[in-house]
Structures are given as structure tokens and as C-alpha cells.
Design an enzyme around this catalytic site. Structure first.
Site, mmCIF file in Angstrom:
data_model
loop_
_atom_site.group_PDB
_atom_site.id
_atom_site.type_symbol
_atom_site.label_atom_id
_atom_site.label_comp_id
_atom_site.label_asym_id
_atom_site.label_seq_id
_atom_site.Cartn_x
_atom_site.Cartn_y
_atom_site.Cartn_z
ATOM 1 N N GLU A 215 0.807 -1.225 0.000
ATOM 2 C CA GLU A 215 0.000 0.000 0.000
ATOM 3 C C GLU A 215 0.836 1.268 0.000
ATOM 4 O OE1 GLU A 215 -3.777 0.032 2.290
ATOM 5 O OE2 GLU A 215 -3.157 -1.933 2.996
ATOM 6 N N HIS A 231 9.934 -25.917 4.826
ATOM 7 C CA HIS A 231 9.390 -27.224 4.437
ATOM 8 C C HIS A 231 8.650 -27.155 3.108
ATOM 9 C CE1 HIS A 231 10.316 -29.214 8.279
ATOM 10 N NE2 HIS A 231 10.128 -27.998 8.786
ATOM 11 N N LYS A 323 -13.568 -0.095 -4.326
ATOM 12 C CA LYS A 323 -14.656 0.134 -3.358
ATOM 13 C C LYS A 323 -15.779 0.910 -4.033
ATOM 14 C CE LYS A 323 -12.095 0.096 1.002
ATOM 15 N NZ LYS A 323 -11.704 0.802 2.209
HETATM 16 O O1 PA5 Z 1 -4.985 0.502 4.807
HETATM 17 C C1 PA5 Z 1 -5.974 0.724 4.122
HETATM 18 O O2 PA5 Z 1 -6.275 1.856 3.742
HETATM 19 C C2 PA5 Z 1 -6.890 -0.423 3.742
HETATM 20 O O3 PA5 Z 1 -6.258 -1.636 3.937
HETATM 21 C C3 PA5 Z 1 -8.182 -0.323 4.570
HETATM 22 O O4 PA5 Z 1 -7.896 -0.554 5.922
HETATM 23 C C4 PA5 Z 1 -9.219 -1.335 4.091
HETATM 24 O O5 PA5 Z 1 -9.590 -1.047 2.768
HETATM 25 C C5 PA5 Z 1 -10.464 -1.305 4.964
HETATM 26 O O6 PA5 Z 1 -10.909 0.008 5.176
HETATM 27 P P1 PA5 Z 1 -11.346 0.439 6.636
HETATM 28 O O7 PA5 Z 1 -10.173 0.174 7.506
HETATM 29 O O8 PA5 Z 1 -11.708 1.861 6.545
HETATM 30 O O9 PA5 Z 1 -12.524 -0.432 6.987
#
Ligand code: PA5
Length: 331
Positions: A215, A231, A323
């Protein structure tokens, strides 16, 4: 993002205070048999931190659940946390709806969004955490208040001292870790990282490193754990089809000496199939500090790599687009 990671010591202390200020009128005061934490991505990892730290000293079963439905077996003796930093993630909203079909006690953790509105409308206990930061930068807010709620319920001891230790450790070490992170980022450039956890305490940290490389730095990464990977995965090294990765081994004081030996022997066997290998040791005394500290080390490496690659560590366009696209589709 770097500033947010640097602000983590303060976030931890604030997160504990927020959790301790929540006094809920629970239907059941005690006697929960298990805990389910439903959420996705950065929010779910907060649940993994709680599960891992509690697993060090209690037998309370804690399940972190990343899906639309709740797991089978949720009943009136289950405490269900629905955790979504934004409060708008559809899997979390669906899990929240599912809680209405089971008789478990629900607690919502969010910074707002639809989830907060739904919890307020349904008069469900709500832990409201500060918003405005990406969920992965809010891992303190998405974990520590749960420990406080569980403490209020008598399901675990107070983690106040642990939170303070973690906060102090990160504050003391963050500048040094940042300098090291920039060095690591240099040899990660145009390579892909594989992170191995050499202790069960650090499995979630290895997974978190992978997610942060994905990310923040926008690169593919992979995580695994030793001894298990020796393994199976070991056989995948050296194939002409896979580029040589950079390996990180995350080591804790709980790591079995033979797992270190196994790591070293494994490196000998796969020599030439990786570009570099580095052991990273957790620091601190209590498990929470050891785990959160090494998580921050990985966060900083991913941010340093993002800066080096010239990408914005905050932007997650594909995740947001998905999303959005799914939000417009029914069914
Ligand atoms: O780090 C991020 O931005 C994502 O992994 C979000 O955590 C994920 O899309 C879920 O969103 P939220 O944490 O708002 O529920």
C-alpha cells in the site's frame, strides 16, 4: 505518511485513553467465551495485534474475521468487535448487519461513516476514534482501545504499562529506525521483498510489512514464517521465472534457537537466489512493544521505499476505485 508513523507513540497513548473512557452498558457483564473481530485491511490488522498479544498470556479464543459473513458458532457468549476505520467498508457493514442475526454482544470501532451512524441508531456500544488518517496509519486506534474494552470486561489484565512501554520504545528509536529504513530502501529498489517471521509473536508483523510494501510503496511483497517455509517455500527459490528477492527475517527473543539455525542453513542452500538477507530483531521487554516496534520498523522501510520510488505512500487509488465500483453494483 512518515509524519504519521512518527506520531505513533502519541497515538498509542491516546488510543488507550479513548478505550478506557468507554464505559458500556453491556447486556452481559461477564462470561464471554470467545471474541470475534470483523474488519478488513488496516483495520483487521489491529485485530491481529490484539489476538497475538492476548495469545501470549490468555486462553481466550480470539478470531480475526475478514469477510462479509460472520464465522459459524457466534452465539450469546461471543463478543464481536466490528472494526472499520472509515466506517464505510462494505464487508464490515455486512458483518455488522449479520450481528443482528446472532445474539452476540457487539462493539463497533470506527472513526465515523455509515458504521458509526448505524451503531448510534441501534444503540450499539461505539468506540469513536479520530479520523483523517489512512486506516493503516491508525493501527494504534484500531487495536489498543479493544484491549481496554476487554480489560473493562474482565477478559484480560490492564495493558496500560505495555502501551506506555511501546510508546516510549518507538519514540526513542524512531530516528534511528528511519535512518536504517532509508538504507534498506536503497537495496530494495527494483527488488521485491520477502519477509519471514521467525517467531509466532511476529507473524502479524511480517504480514503487516507485506501490506505496507503493497500500500505505501506500491510493490508486490510476500510473507511467510519459519520454520514452516523451510518445508515448502524453499523449493521455489532459484527458479529462472522469479526475480531474486531481498529477504528479511524477523526475530524475537521467543525465537527458537534452531529456527535461527534453520534460517542460516536455508540461506546457504538458496545462495544466489536472493540479493540480500537481513535479520531484524524486535526490541523492548513486553510482547506489545516488541510487536508494535517491529511493525513500525517495517512501516518506515515501506515509506522510505515509497519516497525513493517517487510514489505517494498515502494514495491507494486502486483500492478506492474498487470500493467505489463495487458500491455501485447490486447483488
Ligand atoms: O490501509 C488501508 O487503507 C486499507 O487496507 C483499509 O484498511 C481497508 O480497505 C479497509 O478500510 P477500513 O479500515 O476503513 O474499513
Amino acid at each position: 505518511m512518515r509524519q504519521m508513523v512518527f506520531g505513533f507513540p502519541e497515538q498509542l497513548l491516546r488510543a488507550w485513553t479513548i478505550g478506557m473512557q468507554c464505559h458500556f452498558n453491556f447486556k452481559r457483564k461477564a462470561g464471554f467465551d470467545n471474541v470475534v473481530i470483523a474488519g478488513m485491511g488496516g483495520s483487521a490488522i489491529g485485530g491481529d495485534v490484539v489476538r497475538t498479544v492476548l495469545g501470549e498470556e490468555t486462553t481466550l479464543p480470539v478470531l480475526v474475521w475478514r469477510d462479509y459473513q460472520l464465522p459459524p458458532g457466534v452465539n450469546r457468549k461471543t463478543l464481536v468487535f466490528v472494526s472499520s476505520c472509515s466506517g464505510n467498508t462494505e464487508e464490515a457493514l455486512s458483518a455488522y448487519e449479520e450481528t443482528k442475526r446472532c445474539s452476540g454482544q457487539v462493539v463497533v470501532i470506527t472513526s465515523g461513516g455509515k458504521l458509526a451512524a448505524m451503531a448510534q441508531g441501534d444503540r450499539i456500544p461505539l468506540v469513536l476514534v479520530p479520523g483523517g488518517m489512512p486506516p493503516r496509519a491508525s493501527i494504534g486506534f484500531m487495536s489498543v482501545p479493544m484491549l481496554a474494552v476487554l480489560y473493562h470486561l474482565g477478559l484480560c489484565r490492564s495493558y496500560e504499562a505495555d502501551v506506555h512501554e511501546a510508546s516510549r520504545l518507538i519514540e526513542r528509536r524512531r530516528q534511528y529506525w528511519w535512518r536504517e529504513a532509508k538504507r534498506s530502501a536503497r537495496f530494495l529498489f527494483n527488488r521485491w521483498p520477502i519477509i519471514y517471521s521467525l517467531s509466532r509473536l511476529l507473524d502479524v508483523a511480517a504480514y503487516r510489512w507485506q501490506c505496507q510494501f503493497n500500500e505505501n510503496a506500491k510493490v508486490l511483497a510476500h510473507w511467510g514464517c519459519l520454520p514452516e517455509a523451510s518445508h515448502n517455500e524453499i523449493m521455489g527459490f532459484g527458479s529462472a521465472a522469479t526475480p531474486a528477492p531481498v529477504l528479511f527475517g524477523l526475530v524475537d527473543r521467543s525465537t527458537h534457537p534452531r529456527t535461527i539455525l534453520r534460517w542460516r542453513q536455508m540461506l546457504k542452500l538458496i545462495r544466489g537466489a536472493y540479493t540480500r538477507a537481513r535479520l531484524v530483531r524486535s526490541e523492548g521487554r513486553l510482547p506489545l512493544a516488541r510487536l508494535l516496534g517491529i511493525i513500525v520498523v517495517g512501516d518506515l522501510i515501506s515509506v522510505a521505499l515509497a519516497e525513493q520510488r517517487g510514489v505517494d505512500p498515502i494514495a491507494i487509488l486502486k483500492i478506492e476505485q474498487l470500493k467505489h465500483d463495487l458500491g455501485r453494483k447490486k447483488g
